[in-house]
Motif scaffolding. Structure first.
Motif, PDB file in Angstrom:
ATOM      1  N   ALA A 108       0.789  -0.924   0.056  1.00  0.00           N
ATOM      2  CA  ALA A 108      -0.209  -0.206  -0.181  1.00  0.00           C
ATOM      3  C   ALA A 108       0.729   1.505   0.370  1.00  0.00           C
ATOM      4  O   ALA A 108       0.712   2.418  -0.601  1.00  0.00           O
ATOM      5  N   ILE A 160      -0.622  -2.121  -6.779  1.00  0.00           N
ATOM      6  CA  ILE A 160      -1.654  -2.124  -5.902  1.00  0.00           C
ATOM      7  C   ILE A 160      -2.891  -3.244  -6.299  1.00  0.00           C
ATOM      8  O   ILE A 160      -3.435  -3.824  -5.627  1.00  0.00           O
ATOM      9  N   PHE A 170      -8.132   1.973  -7.043  1.00  0.00           N
ATOM     10  CA  PHE A 170      -6.954   2.967  -6.701  1.00  0.00           C
ATOM     11  C   PHE A 170      -6.973   4.808  -7.377  1.00  0.00           C
ATOM     12  O   PHE A 170      -7.245   5.431  -6.134  1.00  0.00           O
TER      13      PHE A 170
END
Length: 187
Positions: A108, A160, A170
């Protein structure tokens, strides 16, 4: 971990305005990602985002990229702030350190770091220079324009997807998180 203490640490060690704003943007995106991926870790993920570039005014990360991250962790350990998971994520966000991305926290932060700068670059090309003018479609389209924000690590942003989040989602999550603090970011 105490956010107010994290802000004090940030203000003590990082003084370049655009880098401070970047750290707040990464904090916002990390908190949004935590709400989705690790709800019980929202504060920890946010603080990692806030402090991930703590050492940026101290190390010449363009000449010695491997020093960016380790110096931040050294500072945080010396003042007994944070934990090993946070330290690892801070190290892993800069792959020049050779630190392996091991989990969703690491991934992340690795993805959140460049997308905030990328979205900021998009906002700055609009006449009003506001995040409210940026659309998700603009973010996904600009990803294919390799000369636009050429320094933004597109592979890191797209990584991601390894956490089961499609890039467009995202982009939307990141834009929304940054827009919520647009006043702090000056955008």
């Amino acid at each position: 971990m105490d956010r107010q203490k994290a802000i004090e640490i940030l203000n003590e060690y990082l003084h370049t305005d655009h880098l401070v704003k970047h750290c707040y943007a990464v904090e916002a995106v990390m908190m949004a990602l935590a709400r989705r991926l690790a709800p019980d870790k929202e504060d920890e993920w946010g603080i990692a985002g806030l402090l991930h570039d703590l050492d940026a005014d101290m190390v010449d990360y363009r000449t010695f990229p491997e020093q960016h991250g380790p110096k931040a962790v050294e500072i945080l350990r010396s003042i007994n702030f944070g934990n090993e998971e946070m330290y690892h994520a801070i190290l892993a966000h800069n792959q020049a350190t050779g630190t392996e991305i091991k989990n969703s926290f690491d991934r992340a932060l690795y993805a959140a770091d460049p997308i905030t700068g990328f979205i900021t670059a998009i906002a700055l090309v609009y006449p009003d220079k506001k995040l409210s003018s940026v659309k998700v479609k603009s973010i996904t389209k600009r990803m294919n324009e390799l000369r636009f924000a050429a320094g933004a690590d597109r592979d890191a942003m797209r990584s991601i997807e390894k956490l089961g989040i499609p890039f467009a989602e995202f982009a939307e999550l990141s834009l929304k998180a940054m827009t919520e603090i647009a006043d702090v970011l000056g955008l």
